[in-house]
Design a protein around this motif. Structure first.
Motif, mmCIF file in Angstrom:
data_model
loop_
_atom_site.group_PDB
_atom_site.id
_atom_site.type_symbol
_atom_site.label_atom_id
_atom_site.label_comp_id
_atom_site.label_asym_id
_atom_site.label_seq_id
_atom_site.Cartn_x
_atom_site.Cartn_y
_atom_site.Cartn_z
ATOM 1 N N HIS A 1 2.785 -15.506 11.771
ATOM 2 C CA HIS A 1 2.005 -14.707 12.714
ATOM 3 C C HIS A 1 2.165 -15.249 14.137
ATOM 4 O O HIS A 1 2.323 -14.482 15.091
ATOM 5 N N ALA A 2 2.123 -16.577 14.274
ATOM 6 C CA ALA A 2 2.250 -17.185 15.591
ATOM 7 C C ALA A 2 3.634 -16.943 16.185
ATOM 8 O O ALA A 2 3.771 -16.658 17.387
ATOM 9 N N ILE A 3 4.660 -17.048 15.363
ATOM 10 C CA ILE A 3 6.021 -16.803 15.859
ATOM 11 C C ILE A 3 6.179 -15.339 16.265
ATOM 12 O O ILE A 3 6.769 -15.014 17.302
ATOM 13 N N GLY A 4 5.642 -14.445 15.439
ATOM 14 C CA GLY A 4 5.753 -13.026 15.745
ATOM 15 C C GLY A 4 5.068 -12.637 17.032
ATOM 16 O O GLY A 4 5.443 -11.644 17.684
ATOM 17 N N ALA A 5 4.058 -13.403 17.424
ATOM 18 C CA ALA A 5 3.324 -13.109 18.663
ATOM 19 C C ALA A 5 3.989 -13.713 19.891
ATOM 20 O O ALA A 5 3.516 -13.498 21.013
ATOM 21 N N ASP A 6 5.065 -14.471 19.704
ATOM 22 C CA ASP A 6 5.745 -15.137 20.814
ATOM 23 C C ASP A 6 7.223 -14.763 20.788
ATOM 24 O O ASP A 6 8.007 -15.373 20.053
ATOM 25 N N PRO A 7 7.635 -13.768 21.563
ATOM 26 C CA PRO A 7 9.032 -13.317 21.525
ATOM 27 C C PRO A 7 10.046 -14.420 21.794
ATOM 28 O O PRO A 7 11.136 -14.407 21.229
ATOM 29 N N GLN A 8 9.674 -15.382 22.628
ATOM 30 C CA GLN A 8 10.606 -16.463 22.919
ATOM 31 C C GLN A 8 10.869 -17.315 21.680
ATOM 32 O O GLN A 8 12.011 -17.679 21.392
ATOM 33 N N LEU A 9 9.800 -17.633 20.918
ATOM 34 C CA LEU A 9 9.991 -18.384 19.679
ATOM 35 C C LEU A 9 10.748 -17.547 18.654
ATOM 36 O O LEU A 9 11.662 -18.037 17.980
ATOM 37 N N ALA A 10 10.380 -16.285 18.515
ATOM 38 C CA ALA A 10 11.035 -15.419 17.541
ATOM 39 C C ALA A 10 12.524 -15.303 17.805
ATOM 40 O O ALA A 10 13.332 -15.223 16.867
ATOM 41 N N SER A 11 12.918 -15.322 19.055
ATOM 42 C CA SER A 11 14.341 -15.184 19.396
ATOM 43 C C SER A 11 15.166 -16.367 18.919
ATOM 44 O O SER A 11 16.394 -16.279 18.834
ATOM 45 N N ARG A 12 14.520 -17.477 18.598
ATOM 46 C CA ARG A 12 15.241 -18.678 18.169
ATOM 47 C C ARG A 12 15.379 -18.772 16.646
ATOM 48 O O ARG A 12 15.961 -19.725 16.131
ATOM 49 N N LEU A 13 14.838 -17.794 15.926
ATOM 50 C CA LEU A 13 15.007 -17.746 14.480
ATOM 51 C C LEU A 13 16.375 -17.189 14.125
ATOM 52 O O LEU A 13 17.038 -16.541 14.945
ATOM 53 N N ASP A 14 16.792 -17.371 12.874
ATOM 54 C CA ASP A 14 18.041 -16.742 12.458
ATOM 55 C C ASP A 14 17.834 -15.233 12.272
ATOM 56 O O ASP A 14 16.710 -14.727 12.294
ATOM 57 N N GLU A 15 18.928 -14.521 12.105
ATOM 58 C CA GLU A 15 18.881 -13.054 12.091
ATOM 59 C C GLU A 15 18.001 -12.522 10.972
ATOM 60 O O GLU A 15 17.216 -11.580 11.169
ATOM 61 N N TRP A 16 18.100 -13.104 9.775
ATOM 62 C CA TRP A 16 17.315 -12.605 8.645
ATOM 63 C C TRP A 16 15.822 -12.797 8.899
ATOM 64 O O TRP A 16 15.025 -11.889 8.651
ATOM 65 N N ALA A 17 15.436 -13.964 9.401
ATOM 66 C CA ALA A 17 14.012 -14.216 9.655
ATOM 67 C C ALA A 17 13.480 -13.279 10.734
ATOM 68 O O ALA A 17 12.366 -12.762 10.608
ATOM 69 N N ARG A 18 14.260 -13.048 11.770
ATOM 70 C CA ARG A 18 13.802 -12.122 12.815
ATOM 71 C C ARG A 18 13.596 -10.717 12.255
ATOM 72 O O ARG A 18 12.597 -10.052 12.554
ATOM 73 N N ALA A 19 14.526 -10.289 11.408
ATOM 74 C CA ALA A 19 14.441 -8.938 10.845
ATOM 75 C C ALA A 19 13.304 -8.798 9.846
ATOM 76 O O ALA A 19 12.845 -7.682 9.579
ATOM 77 N N ASN A 20 12.846 -9.908 9.292
ATOM 78 C CA ASN A 20 11.828 -9.863 8.238
ATOM 79 C C ASN A 20 10.518 -10.521 8.654
ATOM 80 O O ASN A 20 9.710 -10.889 7.798
#
Length: 317
Positions: free
Chosen positions: A165-184
């Motif tokens: 939830h915290a990562i999803g609320a922070d686009p900058q953090l979310a952008s540093r995840l791998d592609e699968w995690a970002r998509a899911n």
């Protein structure tokens, strides 16, 4: 506790006995009834505080750990938690016994049995891993119900285990995840939201099991470092532990999980919820700046987070 072999040192510098304040050393030597004549700093773990085997002038040996907020602001509170747990652990638990503790409001010290054991090798060896998993089954049996007071994992990790939830609320953090995690991210957050009801229970959990918190003797597995002890479901310790194994070896966490007897009582959805929370916590923490005195921690958290996420993907694909 002999940790001289096995995992490499994960901190750039550990305090030595002579670096402790004189009043701390004097209090310890007075309580032990003999001066310290040799200090052997131990490898493994992340704490920048003292973690040493101490030889006393009368031939006895003890293990001591000590820290102040100057080394790490959170550590004294954790050491105080560990003192309370170690005071009350029953003799049947394969853990070193607490001999003495010290707390002057700044410095906190624990003096424990010096265990004649060795750290586990990494990458993990199958035979040693099998011994540890069998020991975790016995530990789950012996610590249900919890023999000492401890907070619930639900309370202790309420903030940590909402990390998707915290990562999803922070686009900058979310952008540093791998592609699968970002998509899911939405799916991962939904899975994570069920972790508390799944993990609740009355078993005493160590909650920080990894290779450098385990020692092998000829006939048993000794579990050390208990500052994170909480209560929860009897299968949770193994679930928290297996990502560290997967991150440092080719051993299959899913096969180990299927072979772990307490896991048979957990529904698949419960396991997935807690595993999602574990993966999210490790990955979120890995994206933050390194805490004071722990420069290698973030890389370690990322390795375990990626291993937990890979295991979760297999389970829900």
């Amino acid at each position: 506790m002999n940790t001289a072999s096995g995992a490499a040192t994960l901190v750039p510098h550990r305090l030595s006995w002579q670096e402790l304040p004189e009043q701390v050393r004097a209090a310890a030597e007075s309580a032990l009834g003999a001066p310290v004549v040799r200090d052997v700093s131990q490898s493994g773990g992340f704490s920048p505080g003292l973690a040493s085997r101490l030889a006393l002038s009368d031939g006895r040996r003890v293990f001591a750990k000590a820290i102040s907020a100057d080394q790490n602001p959170r550590a004294p509170r954790l050491y105080r938690r560990e003192i309370e747990v170690m005071r009350s652990l029953p003799a049947s638990v394969p853990a070193p016994r607490l001999r003495w503790s010290y707390d002057d409001g700044k410095w906190v010290m624990l003096v424990l049995d010096d265990v004649d054991g060795a750290m586990l090798a990494t990458p993990w060896r199958p035979g040693q891993f099998a011994r540890v998993m069998s020991a975790l089954e016995r530990l789950a049996d012996g610590l249900t119900p919890a023999p000492v007071p401890a907070m619930s994992i639900v309370d202790d990790l309420a903030e940590n285990f909402r990390s998707w939830h915290a990562i999803g609320a922070d686009p900058q953090l979310a952008s540093r995840l791998d592609e699968w995690a970002r998509a899911n991210l939405t799916r991962l957050a939904e899975l994570e939201s069920g972790w508390a009801s799944a993990a609740r229970g009355d078993t005493l959990l160590h909650a920080d099991l990894r290779a450098d918190n385990l020692l092998l003797t000829d006939d048993t597995v000794i579990v050390v470092d208990w500052p994170y002890a909480v209560t929860g479901a009897p299968w949770v310790d193994a679930l928290l532990f297996l990502p560290s194994v997967a991150a440092t070896s080719d051993l299959d966490p899913e096969q180990a999980w299927q072979d772990f007897r307490p896991a048979h009582a957990a529904a698949s959805g419960q396991v997935n919820s807690v595993l999602a929370a574990v993966a999210g916590d490790f990955l979120y923490q890995s994206l933050l700046p390194a805490p004071a005195g722990l420069p290698t921690l973030r890389a370690h958290q990322r390795e375990k987070g990626m291993a937990a996420l890979a295991w979760l993907r297999r389970r829900i694909s």
